[in-house]
Design an enzyme around this catalytic site. Structure first.
Site, PDB file in Angstrom:
ATOM      1  N   GLU A 268       0.844  -1.201   0.000  1.00 51.90           N
ATOM      2  CA  GLU A 268       0.000   0.000   0.000  1.00 51.90           C
ATOM      3  C   GLU A 268       0.870   1.238   0.000  1.00 51.90           C
ATOM      4  OE1 GLU A 268      -2.397  -0.107   3.524  1.00 51.90           O
ATOM      5  OE2 GLU A 268      -3.308  -2.027   2.975  1.00 51.90           O
TER       6      GLU A 268
ATOM      7  N   LYS B 228       2.003   4.701   1.721  1.00 48.46           N
ATOM      8  CA  LYS B 228       1.980   5.280   3.056  1.00 48.46           C
ATOM      9  C   LYS B 228       1.632   6.754   2.885  1.00 48.46           C
ATOM     10  CE  LYS B 228       4.490   5.302   7.411  1.00 48.46           C
ATOM     11  NZ  LYS B 228       4.237   6.665   7.812  1.00 48.46           N
TER      12      LYS B 228
ATOM     13  N   ASP C 255       0.945  10.524   3.729  1.00 50.02           N
ATOM     14  CA  ASP C 255       1.616  11.410   4.677  1.00 50.02           C
ATOM     15  C   ASP C 255       0.638  12.468   5.175  1.00 50.02           C
ATOM     16  OD1 ASP C 255       3.651  12.246   6.210  1.00 50.02           O
ATOM     17  OD2 ASP C 255       4.728  13.301   4.620  1.00 50.02           O
TER      18      ASP C 255
ATOM     19  N   TYR D  32      -7.203   2.464   5.399  1.00 54.76           N
ATOM     20  CA  TYR D  32      -6.314   1.326   5.208  1.00 54.76           C
ATOM     21  C   TYR D  32      -6.401   0.248   6.283  1.00 54.76           C
ATOM     22  CZ  TYR D  32      -3.664   4.743   7.972  1.00 54.76           C
ATOM     23  OH  TYR D  32      -3.287   5.673   8.892  1.00 54.76           O
TER      24      TYR D  32
ATOM     25  N   LYS E 270      10.195   3.639   4.024  1.00 50.71           N
ATOM     26  CA  LYS E 270      10.118   5.093   3.814  1.00 50.71           C
ATOM     27  C   LYS E 270      10.995   5.519   2.645  1.00 50.71           C
ATOM     28  CE  LYS E 270       8.667   6.880   8.077  1.00 50.71           C
ATOM     29  NZ  LYS E 270       8.732   8.214   8.575  1.00 50.71           N
TER      30      LYS E 270
ATOM     31  N   CYS F 133      17.610  46.633  10.249  1.00 50.89           N
ATOM     32  CA  CYS F 133      16.808  46.361   9.052  1.00 50.89           C
ATOM     33  C   CYS F 133      17.691  46.508   7.812  1.00 50.89           C
ATOM     34  CB  CYS F 133      15.625  47.322   8.977  1.00 50.89           C
ATOM     35  SG  CYS F 133      14.721  47.152   7.437  1.00 50.89           S
TER      36      CYS F 133
ATOM     37  N   CYS G 176      16.138  49.781   5.916  1.00 52.11           N
ATOM     38  CA  CYS G 176      16.127  51.151   6.439  1.00 52.11           C
ATOM     39  C   CYS G 176      17.118  51.364   7.585  1.00 52.11           C
ATOM     40  CB  CYS G 176      14.713  51.527   6.888  1.00 52.11           C
ATOM     41  SG  CYS G 176      14.209  50.680   8.388  1.00 52.11           S
TER      42      CYS G 176
ATOM     43  N   CYS H  25      11.197  44.659  11.682  1.00 53.85           N
ATOM     44  CA  CYS H  25      11.635  46.044  11.560  1.00 53.85           C
ATOM     45  C   CYS H  25      10.496  46.902  12.085  1.00 53.85           C
ATOM     46  CB  CYS H  25      11.931  46.387  10.106  1.00 53.85           C
ATOM     47  SG  CYS H  25      12.096  48.159   9.876  1.00 53.85           S
TER      48      CYS H  25
ATOM     49  N   CYS I  75       9.903  52.426   6.176  1.00 59.07           N
ATOM     50  CA  CYS I  75      10.785  51.395   5.622  1.00 59.07           C
ATOM     51  C   CYS I  75      10.250  50.986   4.243  1.00 59.07           C
ATOM     52  CB  CYS I  75      10.809  50.224   6.600  1.00 59.07           C
ATOM     53  SG  CYS I  75      11.752  48.821   6.035  1.00 59.07           S
TER      54      CYS I  75
END
Ligand code: IVH
Length: 672
Positions: A115, A117, A119, A227, A314, A408, A411, A426, A432
């Site tokens: 089957e 798997k 996720d 399943y 996996k 930043c 600025c 910031c 800015c």
């Protein structure tokens, strides 16, 4: 380091990753890295039984329990699966099953089911007399959260089974997933609102299933594959046929499920699906092999954590190694500073990757990235490439760790970080450049003021030309200076001016959204606009009054208050108003609004003859009531038409909820 020290370090580390994964839905490492740590811990604990601790992370299967849901004990515990990343170990498992069941030779005397798997996040559904009675998450394997109301919003899950040979009582387990399309759409929306993105569909599915607002759950588009069937009266003595039955009863059972008869067939199955899984509409992270015959399953039995009759193989995430050119820091509309790894281009799962987000300062620190490091980039099914590690052997001598900026990048203002938040911001909201331009772009966007002719690029052009420095300046634009700008000819100039004019008709709820008030997204703006009706009312409201509005929590309320207590914002709003931008919902809309159903939660069910379902929904809302999708103790009454669903009828009767027909309802909202 002594084994005791390493064990304690591993336990702490695994506990932390468990929390990030199960509670916060923001994992920092992938399954493979997690499994490696767990295997190392299990090995050490095995070698040093004197250091055992009943609370070690190795003694639990992980937990997704969360507050706000009722906990239910599983009739049969939900175990996890032993897993492997190697083909050989799958073959060894097949051999082991054959040996312990007393079979040998190339042919599998023990047929195996292969089957996908999926996720996502596991779910157990209980059906009695063909009706869904309960949906529970895995939780800690023994107890899970009752998420029935949310699960009911998943369209592919049958709530009442059509006549069939299903057992009177059974449990079916499966995986709730968020299909790629829905996942991409959700993340696009979140990126747009500068909300943190979901790293992958699994986290998005788990997060969504645990939301308290089932209307939002319904909107996100979850799906489910099944399943595993459990019952005292199963239809067949083998897993495969039981699943075919489940499919017949209306459950989504993947077509990938295949009965395998030889070791070669197992190998071929792996080779085929390792490639073809890319064409599936949902994320998968491997394959699952199960002994088909239930008697053989019983003979093989269980370890403390997982069945011996099944194993997960996996897939390795696709990974590439490439050099970091530099980390750049980007400022978003809300001022969040995001570190981005700029990489030497590298091919990964068919696309060229040049950039990968490093998300925030904590992640940069935990990866310990140095300048010019060789970095591992992964795309484990996720669309957004992720930096998962550093190849230390390739590190240039004397290279410095990457430093997160403290000012930043645009600025120069010192960055700030709110307690408990991962993001550095910031604070120079109004001075800015990327923040100002981000707000201009947001304002003209399709879901906001929808101003034709001004795209993202034009916003910076208009700003740099000194024509638009805040959103109210759009309303002062005229064709002559506009059409002289590079890239903007007379036709575009004309379109912009007309688009700006047309935006004066955009309703107040979208104006509110267009202002870029932090945390005030599209849905919340609509709710607030409907509740307050005008900007003037909103401006006069207290925190308590704001929190009383549906879907407005303290964080949103504080953000609105902060925004409106800043004088330049108030002046901006006044300028918009003087240009003719809508600052209230139209009067005529108000006239047919009443409080007759105030505070009432109403469920609509069945087919109506005098008005459509949509019309009834609008009537409920206009009269101050709330239309909700499912019956609960909080439901005040059910507005029922012909053929009301039998499940709803039974539930209403059980909970003693009143059922009224259309005529009675129309009478109810007839104003004196
Ligand atoms: S069987 C006792 N089959 O993987 C065995 N699980 O790592 C019950 N999963 O908790 C699980 N696809 O959430 C099984 N085809 C599949 C699966 C599957 C995904 C998930 C499930 C389980 C986890 C175990």
């Amino acid at each position: 380091m002594t084994p005791a020290e390493r064990i304690s370090e591993l336990r702490m580390e695994l506990d932390r990753h468990n929390r990030l994964y199960y509670v916060e839905n923001t994992p920092e490492i992938d399954d493979r890295q997690y499994d490696m740590l767990m295997k190392e811990l299990e090995k050490l604990e095995h070698e040093h039984p004197e250091l055992d601790d009943p609370l070690s992370p190795s003694h639990r299967v992980g937990s997704d329990l969360s507050k706000g849901f009722v906990q239910v004990t599983h009739a049969r515990p939900m175990l996890s699966l032993g897993n492997t990343y190697s083909l050989e170990e799958v073959n060894e498992w097949v051999d082991r099953c054959n040996d312990s069941l007393g079979n040998q030779g190339g042919m599998l005397s023990v047929p195996i089911v292969g089957e996908m798997k999926f996720d996502g996040t596991s779910i157990s559904l209980t059906y009695e007399n063909g009706r869904l009675v309960r949906a529970v998450t895995r939780g800690d394997g023994v107890k899970g959260d009752d998420v029935t109301e949310n699960v009911k919003t998943i369209r592919s899950i049958p709530l009442v089974l059509p006549a069939g040979d299903w057992p009177e009582s059974f449990e079916i387990r499966g995986e709730i997933v968020l299909p790629w399309k829905a996942f991409d759409r959700l993340n696009e929306e979140r990126a747009f609102n500068e909300e943190p993105l979901f790293a992958n569909p699994r986290n998005a599915a788990a997060g969504t299933l645990k939301m308290l607002n089932s209307a939002e759950v319904a909107r996100r588009g979850l799906d489910a594959y099944f399943y595993y069937l459990l019952s005292d009266e199963l239809p067949a003595d083998n897993h495969y046929e039981n699943m075919l039955k489940a499919r017949e009863w209306g459950f989504k059972v993947s077509d990938v499920m295949t009965l395998l008869h030889s070791a070669d067939e197992v190998d071929d199955f792996i080779k085929r699906w390792d490639v073809e899984r890319r064409n599936l509409p949902v994320a998968t992270d491997g394959l699952v092999f199960k002994v088909n015959n239930l008697r053989q399953q019983l003979n093989l039995g269980y370890t403390a954590k997982s069945p011996r009759w099944a194993i997960a193989y996996k897939f390795a995430a696709e990974r590439a190694l490439t050099r970091l050119i530099r980390v750049s820091f980007e400022v978003g509309r809300m001022g969040v500073v995001t570190p981005v790894a700029n990489l030497e281009p590298v091919l990964l799962s068919g696309t060229i990757v040049k950039r990968a987000s490093l998300h925030n300062a904590d992640i940069v620190k935990s990866l310990d990235i140095h300048e010019h490091d060789m970095l591992y980039v992964e795309k484990g099914g996720e669309i957004i490439p992720k930096i998962t590690g550093v190849e230390l052997s390739e590190r240039e001598e004397g290279s410095e760790p990457v430093k997160f900026v403290d000012e930043c990048p645009s600025c120069g203002k010192p960055l700030v970080r709110e307690p408990g938040e991962a993001a550095w911001m910031c604070p120079n909201k109004y001075g800015c450049r990327p923040q100002i331009i981000g707000r201009l772009e947001h304002y003209v966007g399709r879901h906001m003021m929808d101003i034709d002719g001004v795209g993202e690029e034009n916003c910076s052009l208009l700003y740099d030309a000194g024509l638009v420095s805040d959103i109210s300046d759009f309303y002062t634009l005229t064709t002559p200076p506009l059409e002289n700008l590079e890239r903007i000819g007379p036709r575009t100039a004309q379109r912009i001016v007309e688009g700006v004019e047309a935006s004066k008709n955009v309703p107040f709820d979208r104006v509110l959204y267009a202002l870029s008030i932090p945390f005030v997204g599209e849905t919340v703006s609509r709710k607030i606009a409907r509740a307050v009706r005008s900007m003037d009312t909103l401006m006069a409201m207290t925190r308590e009054e704001l929190v009383a509005i549906d879907d407005v929590g303290p964080r949103i309320a504080d953000s609105i208050i902060e925004y409106l207590s800043y004088q330049p914002n108030v002046e901006l709003i006044e300028r918009l108003r003087s240009h003719g931008v809508q600052m209230s919902l139209p009067e005529e809309d108000l006239s047919d609004h009443t409080d007759l159903l105030k505070g009432k939660s109403i469920v609509i069910s069945g087919v109506f003859s005098r008005h459509s379902r949509e019309e009834y929904k609008a009537m409920i809302e206009k009269n101050g009531g709330k239309n909700s999708g499912s019956i609960s103790k909080k439901t005040d009454f059910v507005l029922a038409g012909e053929n009301m669903g039998p499940a709803k009828l039974e539930k209403a009767q059980k909970l003693g909820v009143a059922i009224i027909n259309e005529d009675e309802f129309l009478k109810m909202i007839e104003a004196e």
